[in-house]
Design an enzyme around this catalytic site. Structure first.
Site, mmCIF file in Angstrom:
data_model
loop_
_atom_site.group_PDB
_atom_site.id
_atom_site.type_symbol
_atom_site.label_atom_id
_atom_site.label_comp_id
_atom_site.label_asym_id
_atom_site.label_seq_id
_atom_site.Cartn_x
_atom_site.Cartn_y
_atom_site.Cartn_z
ATOM 1 N N HIS A 1 32.028 43.301 31.911
ATOM 2 C CA HIS A 1 32.929 42.391 31.480
ATOM 3 C C HIS A 1 32.142 41.788 30.148
ATOM 4 C CE1 HIS A 1 34.693 38.278 31.504
ATOM 5 N NE2 HIS A 1 35.350 38.685 32.206
ATOM 6 N N ASP B 1 25.282 41.248 37.205
ATOM 7 C CA ASP B 1 26.730 40.364 37.070
ATOM 8 C C ASP B 1 27.347 40.281 38.479
ATOM 9 O OD1 ASP B 1 28.926 39.410 36.690
ATOM 10 O OD2 ASP B 1 29.607 40.311 34.918
ATOM 11 N N GLN C 1 32.068 39.460 40.920
ATOM 12 C CA GLN C 1 33.008 39.970 41.736
ATOM 13 C C GLN C 1 32.443 40.205 43.251
ATOM 14 O OE1 GLN C 1 36.163 40.276 41.044
ATOM 15 N NE2 GLN C 1 36.216 39.590 39.000
ATOM 16 N N LYS D 1 36.116 32.120 41.260
ATOM 17 C CA LYS D 1 36.295 33.469 42.096
ATOM 18 C C LYS D 1 36.007 33.319 43.381
ATOM 19 C CE LYS D 1 35.505 35.951 37.812
ATOM 20 N NZ LYS D 1 36.798 36.240 37.219
ATOM 21 N N CYS E 1 38.997 41.680 29.718
ATOM 22 C CA CYS E 1 37.828 41.682 29.213
ATOM 23 C C CYS E 1 36.852 42.467 29.323
ATOM 24 C CB CYS E 1 37.122 40.020 29.825
ATOM 25 S SG CYS E 1 38.080 38.795 29.621
HETATM 26 N N1 PLP Z 1 31.948 38.999 35.088
HETATM 27 C C1 PLP Z 1 32.960 39.698 35.858
HETATM 28 C C2 PLP Z 1 32.507 40.826 36.335
HETATM 29 C C3 PLP Z 1 34.003 39.022 35.640
HETATM 30 O O1 PLP Z 1 35.131 39.309 36.504
HETATM 31 C C4 PLP Z 1 34.319 37.826 34.874
HETATM 32 C C5 PLP Z 1 35.572 36.899 35.088
HETATM 33 O O2 PLP Z 1 36.628 37.233 35.041
HETATM 34 C C6 PLP Z 1 33.106 37.187 34.213
HETATM 35 C C7 PLP Z 1 31.977 37.892 34.361
HETATM 36 C C8 PLP Z 1 33.099 35.771 33.560
HETATM 37 O O3 PLP Z 1 33.302 34.935 34.532
HETATM 38 P P1 PLP Z 1 33.337 33.198 34.126
HETATM 39 O O4 PLP Z 1 34.771 33.480 32.928
HETATM 40 O O5 PLP Z 1 33.891 32.518 35.173
HETATM 41 O O6 PLP Z 1 31.999 32.822 33.218
#
Ligand code: PLP
Length: 406
Positions: free
Chosen positions: A122, A199, A202, A225, A364
């Site tokens: 992401h 990360d 998810q 999430k 993203c």
């Molecule tokens: N990493 C992953 C795999 C995500 O799905 C997301 C959110 O869509 C993020 C990072 C970023 O999370 P946040 O926007 O809550 O900081």
């Protein structure tokens, strides 16, 4: 016994209609809906228990501090972490990864040093590393996935060279649902003296996670999430790494003493928590995680595995649809395009008319879109309250879109 009908009653929004149809919410990958317990906690937090935390000596400040600080322990329990001092509270994964980029990586990486990433990351786990590339000449080394959307851990391990300082990798792809064997990567990276950031935005939502067993140096989660409020989250940082880090954001709360010509910092984790935090949001996250632990993450994972299998079978029956990422080891997240080349935005608009909420676009994940050779996809991402009947509604709506776009 996991009773999804009962679970759904905990989420008031699920009983509303959208465009005259019952809501079928399949955009959990972007953000999940909130159970009544979280909504109540947020309302109570502002209506009855609100004050700033840490600095106050009055009743409400002490109450808010106690509740807010209590969440550190709840997150530690949820993530299988014995020492809660390794949990840094923040606004979500984006802040967590930037804390590591500025606080740990920037001071110890120089031109030519490498960060290993997968093409599935992401942007939150890409852009902070681009900052290091732009500012310090750090090299980004990308590891591809295979044609089924799986990531071979050996390919990541092979990419680690003498100049590699960090592997930054997702535990579960937000686009394909692919689960990554991060344990194998972490063990091999550590043998080579390389740190690993995972990360977990998810993964923590869809499966039980035990960080003391996993051994990652850094593990980021995001509250919205996890059925909690937006603006809440945390990053697990191993004690040894915390000791190596400099603070990223400066301000109140993270200091010991401030004078005209010197400043000393609080001990971690407070050293990395500057300013007034998302007090009520964090308290709400604590309630969301208690809710998940009451349901049991094994039960949630088993329910979602049934949904995944059913959705896969139904989607496979649509020969005019291409599902990206067919690997077995995946969560109930499906990205797809129509072979007619109908635009993902148009498909999602038709689905919306039927009350079905999905996401369309690049999610993203620019490098992954490039790898797949698409500009975007439609993504149906399931959560703990979704049902097989909702899979059927999705299929019916997709058939309508196919009729329209041929
Ligand atoms: N990493 C992953 C795999 C995500 O799905 C997301 C959110 O869509 C993020 C990072 C970023 O999370 P946040 O926007 O809550 O900081």
């Amino acid at each position: 016994m996991y009773d999804v009908t009962e679970v759904r009653k905990d989420f008031p929004i699920l009983s509303r209609e959208v465009n005259g149809k019952p809501l079928v919410y399949l955009d959990n990958g972007a953000s999940a809906q909130k159970p009544q317990a979280v909504i109540d906690a947020v309302t109570r937090g502002y209506a009855e228990e609100y004050a700033n935390v840490h600095r106050g000596l009055h009743y409400l400040s002490n109450l808010a501090t106690e509740k807010y600080e209590g969440v550190r322990g709840i997150i530690a329990r949820f993530l299988g972490v014995a020492d809660e001092e390794q949990i840094v509270l923040n606004s979500g994964t984006t802040e967590g990864i930037n804390t590591v980029a500025y606080g740990w990586a920037m001071p110890r990486m120089e031109a030519g040093d490498e960060i290993v990433l997968s093409v599935m990351e992401h942007h939150a786990n890409i852009v902070p590393w681009h900052f290091l590339r732009e500012r310090q000449g750090v090299q980004l080394k990308w590891v591809d996935i295979d044609s089924r959307g799986a990531l071979d851990p050996q390919a990541v391990i092979d990419a680690i060279g003498p100049k590699t300082k960090l592997v930054a990798i997702t535990h579960l792809s937000n686009v394909l649902g692919t689960v990554v064997d991060v344990k194998t990567i972490i063990d091999a990276a550590h043998e080579k003296g390389v740190a690993v950031l995972v990360d977990g935005s998810q993964s923590a939502v869809h499966m039980p996670v035990n960080l003391d067993a996993l051994g990652a140096d850094f593990y980021a989660i995001t509250g919205h999430k996890l059925y909690g409020p937006s603006g809440s989250g945390a990053i697990f940082i191993k004690k040894d790494r915390l000791a190596e880090m400099r603070p990223f954001i400066g301000g109140g709360d993270m200091i010991r003493e401030v004078h005209k010509d010197e400043v000393t910092y609080a001990d971690p984790p407070m050293k990395f928590e500057a300013g007034t935090p998302g007090i009520v949001q964090t308290i709400g996250l604590g309630v969301a995680l208690e809710y998940l632990m009451d349901l049991g993450m094994e039960n949630v994972a088993a329910h979602e595995a049934r949904l995944r299998d059913y959705a896969r079978e139904r989607l496979d029956g649509l020969n005019w649809l291409s599902v990206q990422g067919t690997t077995e080891d995946k969560a109930a997240i499906f990205s797809f395009t129509m072979n007619s080349a109908a635009h993902a935005h148009d498909i999602s608009t038709i689905l919306d008319k039927k009350g079905v909420a999905v996401r369309a676009g690049h999610h993203c994940a620019g490098p992954l879109m490039d790898f797949l050779g698409v500009t975007g996809t439609c993504r149906a991402s399931f959560g703990l309250y979704n049902t097989e009947a909702e899979v059927d509604t999705l299929i019916d709506a997709l058939e309508l879109a196919h009729d329209l776009f041929g």
